[in-house]
Scaffold this active site. Sequence first.
Site, mmCIF file in Angstrom:
data_model
loop_
_atom_site.group_PDB
_atom_site.id
_atom_site.type_symbol
_atom_site.label_atom_id
_atom_site.label_comp_id
_atom_site.label_asym_id
_atom_site.label_seq_id
_atom_site.Cartn_x
_atom_site.Cartn_y
_atom_site.Cartn_z
ATOM 1 N N ARG A 65 0.813 -1.217 0.000
ATOM 2 C CA ARG A 65 0.000 0.000 0.000
ATOM 3 C C ARG A 65 0.850 1.271 0.000
ATOM 4 O O ARG A 65 0.407 2.324 -0.446
ATOM 5 C CB ARG A 65 -1.000 -0.036 1.159
ATOM 6 C CG ARG A 65 -2.086 -1.113 0.926
ATOM 7 C CD ARG A 65 -2.969 -1.338 2.131
ATOM 8 N NE ARG A 65 -2.281 -1.896 3.268
ATOM 9 C CZ ARG A 65 -2.069 -3.194 3.490
ATOM 10 N NH1 ARG A 65 -2.518 -4.082 2.627
ATOM 11 N NH2 ARG A 65 -1.440 -3.610 4.556
ATOM 12 N N GLU A 102 6.117 -10.670 14.079
ATOM 13 C CA GLU A 102 5.582 -11.212 15.321
ATOM 14 C C GLU A 102 6.013 -12.670 15.490
ATOM 15 O O GLU A 102 6.407 -13.095 16.561
ATOM 16 C CB GLU A 102 4.054 -11.105 15.319
ATOM 17 C CG GLU A 102 3.433 -11.456 16.645
ATOM 18 C CD GLU A 102 1.926 -11.249 16.645
ATOM 19 O OE1 GLU A 102 1.301 -11.614 17.642
ATOM 20 O OE2 GLU A 102 1.390 -10.719 15.653
#
Length: 182
Positions: A65, A102
């Site tokens: 994006r 993560e």
Amino acid sequence: MSLRHEQKTVRDYIRTIVDFPKEGIIFRDVTTLFQDARGFRMAVDQLLSPYAGEPIDKVVGLEARGFILGGAVAHQLTVGFVPIRKKGKLPGTVLSEAYQLEYGEAVMEIHDDAIKPGERVLIVDDLLATGGTAKAAIHLCERLGAEVVGCAFVIDLPDLGGRKLLEDGGVDVYALTSFEGA
């Protein structure tokens, strides 16, 4: 009789999707911002506003994006655009930078001739969470000799610590809106 027209903010164009991509995640969807001409224009204008008049040589956009936003910002600033992509997506010779996710690790890449030493760059992306991707992008730009003028995002998730990570590293951070929580 006059109708009062409320002024929308960038935040008003962002859709929230609960439990995506997995349960417990609140996803902030900027595609609804991009598909609205006024919202998209507002976001681009606001992203570049603090940097208008600053000497900037290139805008760097982060996959994916950040390409949409960064390309539009580069166009408005009349400067070149440089993509930073996921590993294996760029042809030619690249520099790579690994960063922590993560669960695990990812690698971002930039063409080794995309930025010349001494060029001033603005890094643009849609979302700042933990700051891992942006930090990797900063390192790639600096390895090419660039001066990072700042990082501009549509959304900051301050509870995840990305802004602090970047600012503690001496980088200016600008975000149009923020959302509490993860």
